[in-house]
Enzyme design. Structure first.
Site, PDB file in Angstrom:
ATOM      1  N   LEU A 163     -17.277  -3.654   2.817  1.00 37.16           N
ATOM      2  CA  LEU A 163     -18.409  -2.872   2.311  1.00 37.16           C
ATOM      3  C   LEU A 163     -18.552  -3.032   0.796  1.00 37.16           C
ATOM      4  O   LEU A 163     -19.222  -2.219   0.137  1.00 37.16           O
ATOM      5  CB  LEU A 163     -18.212  -1.380   2.637  1.00 37.16           C
ATOM      6  N   VAL A 185     -11.642   7.569   3.755  1.00 35.37           N
ATOM      7  CA  VAL A 185     -10.842   8.759   4.059  1.00 35.37           C
ATOM      8  C   VAL A 185     -11.755   9.927   4.423  1.00 35.37           C
ATOM      9  O   VAL A 185     -11.298  11.046   4.586  1.00 35.37           O
ATOM     10  CB  VAL A 185      -9.926   9.144   2.868  1.00 35.37           C
ATOM     11  N   HIS A 220       0.452 -11.839   1.974  1.00 37.92           N
ATOM     12  CA  HIS A 220      -0.626 -11.101   1.296  1.00 37.92           C
ATOM     13  C   HIS A 220      -1.441 -11.987   0.339  1.00 37.92           C
ATOM     14  O   HIS A 220      -2.667 -11.931   0.343  1.00 37.92           O
ATOM     15  CB  HIS A 220      -0.008  -9.903   0.557  1.00 37.92           C
ATOM     16  N   ASN A 225     -18.867   4.307  10.364  1.00 42.06           N
ATOM     17  CA  ASN A 225     -18.507   2.887  10.338  1.00 42.06           C
ATOM     18  C   ASN A 225     -18.123   2.356  11.724  1.00 42.06           C
ATOM     19  O   ASN A 225     -18.109   1.146  11.939  1.00 42.06           O
ATOM     20  CB  ASN A 225     -17.347   2.652   9.356  1.00 42.06           C
ATOM     21  N   ILE A 234     -12.419  -4.531   8.534  1.00 44.29           N
ATOM     22  CA  ILE A 234     -11.473  -3.412   8.443  1.00 44.29           C
ATOM     23  C   ILE A 234     -11.919  -2.439   7.358  1.00 44.29           C
ATOM     24  O   ILE A 234     -11.220  -2.236   6.355  1.00 44.29           O
ATOM     25  CB  ILE A 234     -10.042  -3.944   8.160  1.00 44.29           C
ATOM     26  N   LYS A 257       1.442  -6.573   5.802  1.00 41.06           N
ATOM     27  CA  LYS A 257       1.462  -7.789   4.976  1.00 41.06           C
ATOM     28  C   LYS A 257       2.702  -7.824   4.101  1.00 41.06           C
ATOM     29  O   LYS A 257       3.130  -6.783   3.583  1.00 41.06           O
ATOM     30  CB  LYS A 257       0.216  -7.821   4.064  1.00 41.06           C
ATOM     31  N   TYR A 267       0.824  -1.218   0.000  1.00 43.78           N
ATOM     32  CA  TYR A 267       0.000   0.000   0.000  1.00 43.78           C
ATOM     33  C   TYR A 267       0.858   1.269   0.000  1.00 43.78           C
ATOM     34  O   TYR A 267       0.355   2.370  -0.160  1.00 43.78           O
ATOM     35  CB  TYR A 267      -0.946   0.044   1.208  1.00 43.78           C
TER      36      TYR A 267
END
Ligand SMILES: NC(=O)C1=CN([C@@H]2O[C@H](COP(=O)(O)OP(=O)(O)OC[C@H]3O[C@@H](n4cnc5c(N)ncnc54)[C@H](OP(=O)(O)O)[C@@H]3O)[C@@H](O)[C@H]2O)C=CC1
Ligand SMILES: O=C(O)C(=O)[C@@H](O)[C@H](O)C(=O)CO
Length: 264
Positions: A177, A220, A95, A228, A216, A62, A37
């Site tokens: 989601l 942003v 991962h 959430n 998880i 990961k 990421y």
């Protein structure tokens, strides 16, 4: 490990420093990042700047596919820890299994060493299938505590969840989601949400929690980060749970772990 955490895929490093800070202020204590990421540095900065005691935080990262292998895993772990600014990691995940290569076995042996050396509190995997888990059990020593997989109402992973339950592995849902796209417009979720005074996203997160999944969600947007997290003051009924169970379509958004071998 908190059952509800905060994920940071597709959050740029400087943005992660801010967004993780908002999540921590909201009350999240578990953060899910990854070498791939490219935001471990910003995530680590937010953790430090929060002033929250280290033992109240739960940090997952990961190992990326290109670093699979025994020695390369040990090097990649040190690099992740330097970026995060941590001495001990809470949870490290492979991962993707990349089953055709078979390098996840040597990778896992390096995870076992790091775990036995006390550098990691818990080791787990991500995107593993029943087949790759069975081979891992047969050829290595320590069992993974978590398998983080794509899981949402359109991809409920019933068979894999049952396998995890039989082997005492916790199921962690990524894209819980459905990446916020069509799923959250589903009329079944709108109807259930209206009955509880909650949004579709809150209904989906509550469904995960009641199933026992670790979740998880990523956002942003400060209002959504708060929304959430606000899922502990209501309960879905058995009828609600059945209605959501009926939404399964075995429909993936992300890659198929049986064939995904991307190293980029
Ligand atoms: N192990 C793996 O292979 C993978 C792991 N992951 C992990 O899982 C985490 C979560 O998955 P992710 O793919 O990010 O998808 P999510 O299912 O968490 O959805 C995130 C998207 O939904 C939007 N969103 C968030 N909350 C709401 C809300 N309340 N209402 C409406 N829209 C909302 C976000 O928008 P916005 O940000 O604009 O608010 C964003 O576009 C990742 O961040 C990562 O940590 C993800 C993919 C693969
Ligand atoms: O977000 C992750 O953790 C992933 O592994 C995915 O982004 C994955 O690499 C992917 O979706 C590639 O298209």
């Amino acid at each position: 490990m908190p059952q509800l955490g905060y994920g940071v895929w597709q959050v740029a490093d400087d943005e992660a420093a801010k967004a993780v800070g908002v999540a921590l202020e909201t009350g999240y204590r578990s953060i899910d990042t990854a070498q791939a990421y490219e935001n471990e540095t910003g995530t680590g900065r937010a953790l430090r700047e929060s002033g929250i005691a280290r033992d109240e935080l739960f940090v997952t990262t990961k190992l990326w596919n290109a670093d699979q292998g025994y020695d390369s895993t040990l090097r990649a772990f040190d690099a992740s820890m330097a970026r995060l600014g941590l001495d001990v990691l809470d949870l490290y995940l492979i991962h993707w299994p990349m089953p055709a290569r078979g390098t996840y076995l040597d990778t896992w042996r390096a995870f076992e060493k790091l775990y036995n050396d006390g550098r990691i509190r818990a080791i787990g995997v991500s995107n593993f299938t029943v087949g790759t888990l069975e081979r891992l059990f047969a050829e290595t020593e320590v069992k993974p505590v978590v398998n983080q997989v794509e899981l949402h109402p359109y991809l409920q992973q019933g068979e894999l969840r049952a396998f995890h339950a039989r082997h005492d592995i916790r199921t962690e849902a990524w894209s819980p989601l459905g990446q916020g796209k069509g799923l959250l417009d589903d009329p079944v979720l709108a109807r259930i949400g209206a009955a509880h005074g909650k949004t579709a996203a809150q209904v989906v997160l509550r469904w995960h929690l009641q199933l026992g999944n670790i979740v998880i969600p990523k956002s942003v947007t400060p209002s959504r980060i708060a929304e959430n997290f606000d899922v502990f003051d209501f309960e879905l009924t058995a009828e609600d749970m059945d209605a959501i169970a009926g939404m399964n379509a075995d429909q993936r958004i992300g890659p198929d772990p049986a064939t995904f071998e991307w190293m980029g």
